[in-house]
Scaffold this active site. Structure first.
Site, PDB file in Angstrom:
ATOM      1  N   GLY A  29      23.030  38.594  73.603  1.00 61.65           N
ATOM      2  CA  GLY A  29      24.054  37.769  73.278  1.00 61.65           C
ATOM      3  C   GLY A  29      24.135  36.449  73.846  1.00 61.65           C
ATOM      4  N   CYS A 237      30.799  46.902  41.726  1.00 68.07           N
ATOM      5  CA  CYS A 237      29.947  45.974  41.296  1.00 68.07           C
ATOM      6  C   CYS A 237      29.977  46.003  39.721  1.00 68.07           C
ATOM      7  CB  CYS A 237      28.472  46.215  41.845  1.00 68.07           C
ATOM      8  SG  CYS A 237      27.333  45.402  41.141  1.00 68.07           S
ATOM      9  N   CYS A 240      26.352  47.543  38.999  1.00 66.26           N
ATOM     10  CA  CYS A 240      25.734  48.827  39.142  1.00 66.26           C
ATOM     11  C   CYS A 240      26.888  49.962  40.008  1.00 66.26           C
ATOM     12  CB  CYS A 240      24.750  48.779  40.485  1.00 66.26           C
ATOM     13  SG  CYS A 240      25.287  48.408  42.063  1.00 66.26           S
ATOM     14  N   CYS A 262      26.728  42.592  43.407  1.00 67.52           N
ATOM     15  CA  CYS A 262      26.369  42.691  44.628  1.00 67.52           C
ATOM     16  C   CYS A 262      25.634  41.347  44.952  1.00 67.52           C
ATOM     17  CB  CYS A 262      25.365  44.069  44.835  1.00 67.52           C
ATOM     18  SG  CYS A 262      25.765  45.550  44.545  1.00 67.52           S
ATOM     19  N   CYS A 268      21.286  46.050  44.402  1.00 69.64           N
ATOM     20  CA  CYS A 268      21.770  46.095  43.020  1.00 69.64           C
ATOM     21  C   CYS A 268      20.862  46.774  42.181  1.00 69.64           C
ATOM     22  CB  CYS A 268      22.599  44.999  42.754  1.00 69.64           C
ATOM     23  SG  CYS A 268      23.657  45.081  41.295  1.00 69.64           S
TER      24      CYS A 268
END
Ligand SMILES: [Zn+2]
Lengths: 289, 193
Positions: A29, A237, A240, A262, A268
């Protein structure tokens, strides 16, 4: 091939970037400064991510590049071609077949594995920058763990909007120490950052590298009375039928027709290949016939 | 300089260094993992893995301290020819190479500063062998726990971890094997219940 240095960068530059990556992994970080090089593409095209990838790739790698989840944008295609040419790597659009994935603004939906590396393109690595323009000051704030202002800003959001309005680049705290910018991924992706793969972040213009080893604790900043929520559109979606993926709203025509699809195009496509059909989708096999 | 010093570098530097870095990164990102690292043939007593790490990571910008038996003329010549890192005193070093007893005490190496904790030394510690078992490791890079055959006095690693975000980072090398221990790793002897 011989017209280029391997992966474009000279060996001394790669060593400098590699040392920065190792220190980044040792201090999760924390933003390690590095001397960013000119790349044969403009800033904003992910020159930080490209330099990190260049220092990471071996000729044995299979590279995937995504831009907002899609493999086929100009940006993603040109970065993929760049490394095919300069590093002799294989490329793929399938998340599961990639050993290194360079990304702009998304984390793939499919869980990443221990043998994979995710490289993020980062425009603004400093999460405190919008609160404090001075690099000297933000560096001091990180050293003293002075993160109160960040919480104040998030709380002002709640006071104004009734919720934390930040939906991209939502700040996280790493291993209880450094506050980190996850790059402009949607906050939907934040919980995925505790993953099995190595995550590397490169900011070219700002000359910073940071990193997360696998399984590092990554906590989205929040408040007891306003806990963090990894929200997405309340939809499946339309192609899909996935209910667990991050969706883009796509305008279909002038009449205002729209659909949700997606953002991860590989996710997808693989679901559609497996026979899943959304509300506005067609069976792929019928398409082919 | 003896002619031997001219030998033992990477045969294909860009590709060997790329593989070398991946081994080093996998080790540092996953404390306890043991990776294979080859390509260099450094003079005795330096291991293949330690020599390959130096070729991968060091250059004229990285002051290097050679501790104990690793500070020999053959090695100084090899470093001068292949790496170009200035050989310096311990407190000025960004990289340190030696056997455990020779690199001790850990006091005096660069720990970084509170604003630049990355400006700290990386120690490459040569071991007789590397293996699992031994100390128990927890922290970033480790799913639950990992193990590694560390030098016996683990209190030194425990103390190093308390300095976070400052501190030293370690590679351990034996033959063509490398493992690592960043400053974030919590080291214990016994399984904590
Ligand atoms: Zn879909």
């Amino acid at each position: 091939m011989s017209d280029y240095n391997f992966a474009y960068l000279d060996e001394q530059t790669k060593r400098m970037i590699r040392r920065a990556i190792l220190k980044g992994l040792a201090i999760p970080g924390y933003q390690v400064p590095f001397a960013s090089r000119e790349m044969p593409m403009p800033y904003g095209w992910g020159t930080g991510g490209v330099q990190v990838s260049a220092a990471t790739l071996t000729p044995d790698d299979t590279l995937k590049v995504i831009d907002q989840g899609a493999d086929d944008t100009t940006n993603a295609v040109s970065i993929r071609k760049f490394f095919e040419r300069t590093a002799n790597v294989g490329t793929t659009e399938e998340t599961s077949k990639a050993s290194v994935i360079q990304t702009r603004h998304r984390i793939p939906e499919e869980d990443l594995r221990e043998d994979q590396i995710l490289v993020y393109q980062v425009p603004i690595p400093e999460p405190l920058r919008f609160l404090e323009p001075s690099e000297v000051e933000t560096r001091k704030m990180h050293s003293l763990e002075e993160y109160g202002l960040m919480h104040v800003k998030l709380y002002e959001d709640i006071a104004q909007h009734g919720a934390i309005a930040t939906s991209y680049a939502y700040p996280v705290k790493v291993e209880g120490r450094y506050v980190m910018d996850p790059s402009p991924i949607p906050k939907f992706d934040n919980p995925k950052m505790e993953m099995a793969a190595i995550q590397l972040f490169g900011a070219g213009r700002e000359q910073r590298i940071y990193a997360l080893p696998p399984y590092t604790q990554v906590v989205s900043l929040d408040f007891e009375d306003y806990p963090f929520e990894a929200s997405k559109a309340e939809h499946a979606c339309d192609l899909c039928a996935a209910e667990d993926s991050y969706l883009d709203e796509v305008i279909m025509d002038d009449a205002g027709g729209r659909m949700f699809v997606c953002s991860d195009t590989d996710y997808c496509a693989s679901r559609r290949k497996a026979g899943h059909v959304g509300a506005q989708g067609t069976n792929l096999e019928e398409d082919a016939a | 300089m003896r002619a031997d010093a001219l030998k033992g570098g990477f045969a294909d530097a860009p590709v060997d260094a790329a593989h070398g870095f991946r081994a080093a990164m996998n080790a540092m990102a996953r404390p306890g993992y043991i990776e294979t690292l080859r390509g260099a043939v450094p003079p005795a007593p330096v291991s293949v893995a330690a020599g390959s790490l130096l070729l991968t990571l060091c250059d004229p910008e990285t002051p290097l301290y050679l501790a104990g038996a690793h500070d020999c003329q053959d090695m100084r010549d090899w470093v001068a020819f292949h790496i170009g890192a200035p050989v310096v005193a311990r407190q000025e070093a960004l990289f340190v190479l030696g056997a455990w007893d020779a690199v001790l005490p850990l006091e005096g190496y660069a720990l970084g500063t509170s604003e630049y904790p990355d400006q700290s030394a990386t120690l490459i510690v040569e071991m007789d062998a590397l293996g699992g078992g031994g100390a128990i490791l927890r922290g970033p890079g480790i799913k639950d726990t990992a193990t590694l055959s560390l030098p016996d006095d683990i209190s030194l690693f425990q103390r190093n971890a308390t300095l976070f975000p400052l501190g030293l980072d370690f590679f351990f090398t034996a033959g063509d094997q490398v493992a690592a221990l960043p400053r974030t790793t919590k080291v214990t002897h016994e399984e904590v219940v």
